[in-house]
Design a protein around this motif. Structure first.
Motif, PDB file in Angstrom:
ATOM      1  N   PRO A 191       0.824  -1.205   0.000  1.00 31.38           N
ATOM      2  CA  PRO A 191       0.000   0.000   0.000  1.00 31.38           C
ATOM      3  C   PRO A 191       0.861   1.259   0.000  1.00 31.38           C
ATOM      4  O   PRO A 191       1.996   1.273   0.484  1.00 31.38           O
ATOM      5  N   GLY A 192       0.281   2.322  -0.533  1.00 31.94           N
ATOM      6  CA  GLY A 192       0.827   3.662  -0.357  1.00 31.94           C
ATOM      7  C   GLY A 192       0.168   4.287   0.854  1.00 31.94           C
ATOM      8  O   GLY A 192      -0.351   3.580   1.742  1.00 31.94           O
ATOM      9  N   LEU A 193       0.139   5.608   0.913  1.00 32.97           N
ATOM     10  CA  LEU A 193      -0.390   6.324   2.088  1.00 32.97           C
ATOM     11  C   LEU A 193      -1.788   5.850   2.459  1.00 32.97           C
ATOM     12  O   LEU A 193      -2.699   5.904   1.641  1.00 32.97           O
ATOM     13  N   THR A 194      -1.922   5.410   3.692  1.00 33.84           N
ATOM     14  CA  THR A 194      -3.204   4.897   4.167  1.00 33.84           C
ATOM     15  C   THR A 194      -3.469   5.496   5.543  1.00 33.84           C
ATOM     16  O   THR A 194      -2.567   5.524   6.397  1.00 33.84           O
ATOM     17  N   GLU A 195      -4.671   5.961   5.762  1.00 30.24           N
ATOM     18  CA  GLU A 195      -5.011   6.635   7.030  1.00 30.24           C
ATOM     19  C   GLU A 195      -5.206   5.592   8.133  1.00 30.24           C
ATOM     20  O   GLU A 195      -6.194   4.853   8.137  1.00 30.24           O
ATOM     21  N   THR A 196      -4.246   5.497   9.041  1.00 30.13           N
ATOM     22  CA  THR A 196      -4.280   4.535  10.151  1.00 30.13           C
ATOM     23  C   THR A 196      -3.524   5.152  11.332  1.00 30.13           C
ATOM     24  O   THR A 196      -3.129   6.311  11.283  1.00 30.13           O
ATOM     25  N   GLU A 197      -3.244   4.322  12.336  1.00 32.21           N
ATOM     26  CA  GLU A 197      -2.470   4.806  13.490  1.00 32.21           C
ATOM     27  C   GLU A 197      -0.956   4.783  13.232  1.00 32.21           C
ATOM     28  O   GLU A 197      -0.185   5.219  14.081  1.00 32.21           O
ATOM     29  N   LEU A 198      -0.541   4.254  12.082  1.00 37.41           N
ATOM     30  CA  LEU A 198       0.887   3.992  11.851  1.00 37.41           C
ATOM     31  C   LEU A 198       1.754   5.216  12.135  1.00 37.41           C
ATOM     32  O   LEU A 198       2.782   5.136  12.792  1.00 37.41           O
ATOM     33  N   GLN A 210       6.172  16.526   8.232  1.00 38.12           N
ATOM     34  CA  GLN A 210       6.351  16.174   6.822  1.00 38.12           C
ATOM     35  C   GLN A 210       5.282  15.167   6.369  1.00 38.12           C
ATOM     36  O   GLN A 210       4.664  15.311   5.315  1.00 38.12           O
ATOM     37  N   LEU A 211       5.046  14.171   7.224  1.00 39.05           N
ATOM     38  CA  LEU A 211       4.029  13.154   6.901  1.00 39.05           C
ATOM     39  C   LEU A 211       2.640  13.773   6.830  1.00 39.05           C
ATOM     40  O   LEU A 211       1.867  13.491   5.905  1.00 39.05           O
ATOM     41  N   ASP A 212       2.330  14.612   7.825  1.00 36.67           N
ATOM     42  CA  ASP A 212       1.024  15.274   7.830  1.00 36.67           C
ATOM     43  C   ASP A 212       0.837  16.067   6.537  1.00 36.67           C
ATOM     44  O   ASP A 212      -0.243  16.065   5.937  1.00 36.67           O
ATOM     45  N   PHE A 215      -0.069  13.716   3.721  1.00 41.55           N
ATOM     46  CA  PHE A 215      -1.470  13.283   3.809  1.00 41.55           C
ATOM     47  C   PHE A 215      -2.392  14.407   3.330  1.00 41.55           C
ATOM     48  O   PHE A 215      -3.360  14.165   2.613  1.00 41.55           O
ATOM     49  N   ASP A 216      -2.065  15.650   3.723  1.00 42.33           N
ATOM     50  CA  ASP A 216      -2.901  16.780   3.314  1.00 42.33           C
ATOM     51  C   ASP A 216      -2.841  16.987   1.805  1.00 42.33           C
ATOM     52  O   ASP A 216      -3.846  17.254   1.153  1.00 42.33           O
ATOM     53  N   ALA A 217      -1.635  16.883   1.249  1.00 42.70           N
ATOM     54  CA  ALA A 217      -1.460  17.183  -0.179  1.00 42.70           C
ATOM     55  C   ALA A 217      -1.993  16.073  -1.078  1.00 42.70           C
ATOM     56  O   ALA A 217      -2.575  16.334  -2.128  1.00 42.70           O
ATOM     57  N   ARG A 251      -3.548  10.306  -6.244  1.00 42.89           N
ATOM     58  CA  ARG A 251      -2.642  11.462  -6.357  1.00 42.89           C
ATOM     59  C   ARG A 251      -1.215  11.180  -5.909  1.00 42.89           C
ATOM     60  O   ARG A 251      -0.367  12.068  -5.943  1.00 42.89           O
ATOM     61  N   GLN A 252      -0.951   9.941  -5.437  1.00 45.55           N
ATOM     62  CA  GLN A 252       0.417   9.639  -5.004  1.00 45.55           C
ATOM     63  C   GLN A 252       1.214   9.054  -6.171  1.00 45.55           C
ATOM     64  O   GLN A 252       0.834   8.034  -6.737  1.00 45.55           O
ATOM     65  N   ALA A 253       2.340   9.695  -6.521  1.00 46.35           N
ATOM     66  CA  ALA A 253       3.127   9.232  -7.684  1.00 46.35           C
ATOM     67  C   ALA A 253       3.920   7.991  -7.316  1.00 46.35           C
ATOM     68  O   ALA A 253       4.208   7.767  -6.143  1.00 46.35           O
TER      69      ALA A 253
END
Ligand code: NDP
Length: 253
Positions: A191-198, A210-212, A215-217, A251-253
């Motif tokens: 997986p790419g960016l996934t909304e979890t507790e990670l 940077q991570l936040d 996620f926003d972008a 949107r994630q390259a």
């Protein structure tokens, strides 16, 4: 898409206390699989098991630490006593602890290696006999490993995490040479960016920011999106092995 190949299966999902593992457990149970829920937080697992049962599914909460040999063996024994042998193992428990290599965070490196690599191996060791027996008995048998796009794509300060995930991806590829001829499928999911507790375990304010920002972008997949992919792969007819899946937000390259 029909998921009739999931009904009546017996699954183990590691890291089921939150995020992707929780969503996978819910999804597999909804499709008619019995699901053993493994993670360390017993209270979270009990709550999830109750939720699954309330929805008409079958679930067993098994508090276990994948970094501990005896804990994984005890978990396997409890699963066997309650459900019998398993035919679907989702190796998902993992931690992501980025920091610059120069920080020399042996504590984080050990935790990632022991959870993401050795933990995956401990779980494979515990359930290989079950999977091989299921394959030999003409039933569908699956090992699903949750890796990451970090296995291929380098990110600054994520070298050790990426290395653990590259190990998982390699292990999946390599195990197909042993398991495939025994009718046990191996599926590797990145997986790419996934909304979890990670990301909540990242201890650097700069890297959290940077991570936040990412996620926003970019936006993120939901854990349910990834669970759908797991259900799709494990629900295919037994002669079809969807062996490598990369799933990312658009949107994630
Ligand atoms: P979460 O932090 O929400 O879930 C991780 C799960 O692993 C938790 O249930 C946690 O439960 C469990 N876990 C951690 N350490 C152990 C341990 N020692 N023994 C047993 N269970 C453990 O994050 P995700 O859902 O995102 O992570 C799931 C997998 O997905 C990981 O392997 C991660 O690397 C991978 N991934 C995630 C991405 C993302 O953007 N979120 C992207 C790519 C891959 P507990 O603390 O109770 O033990």
């Amino acid at each position: 898409m029909s998921y009739e190949n999931l009904s009546g299966r017996t699954a183990v999902v590691t890291g089921a206390a939150s995020g992707i593992g929780e969503a996978v457990a819910v999804r597999l149970a909804a499709e008619g699989a019995r699901v053993a829920l493994l993670a360390r937080r017993a209270d979270r697992l009990r709550g999830l098991a109750e939720k699954i049962r309330a929805g008409g599914g079958e679930a067993l909460a098994v508090a276990a630490d994948v970094t501990d040999d005896a804990s994984v063996e005890a978990a396997r024994d409890l699963v066997h006593e309650t459900f019998g042998a398993v035919d679907l193992v989702v190796n998902n428990a993992g931690v992501m602890l980025p920091n610059p290599i120069a920080a020399g965070r042996l504590d984080e490196w050990r935790r990632m290696l022991d959870t993401n690599v050795a933990g995956v191996l401990r779980v494979i060791r515990a359930f290989t006999a079950d999977l091989v027996a299921a394959g030999a008995g003409g039933r569908t048998a699956d090992l699903v490993n949750v890796s990451s796009i970090g296995a291929h794509i380098p990110f600054p300060d994520y070298a050790v995490y990426g290395a653990t995930k590259a190990a998982v991806t390699y292990l999946s590829q390599s195990l197909r040479t042993e398991f495939g001829p025994q009718d046990v499928r191996v599926t590797n999911i990145e997986p790419g960016l996934t909304e979890t507790e990670l990301r909540t375990h990242v201890d650097s304010a700069e890297l959290t920011e940077q991570l936040d920002g990412m996620f926003d972008a970019i936006g993120a997949l939901t854990a349910t999106d990834v669970a759908d992919v797991v259900a799709y792969a494990a629900g295919l007819p037994r002669h079809v092995n969807l062996r490598q899946i990369i799933v990312q937000p658009t949107r994630q390259a």
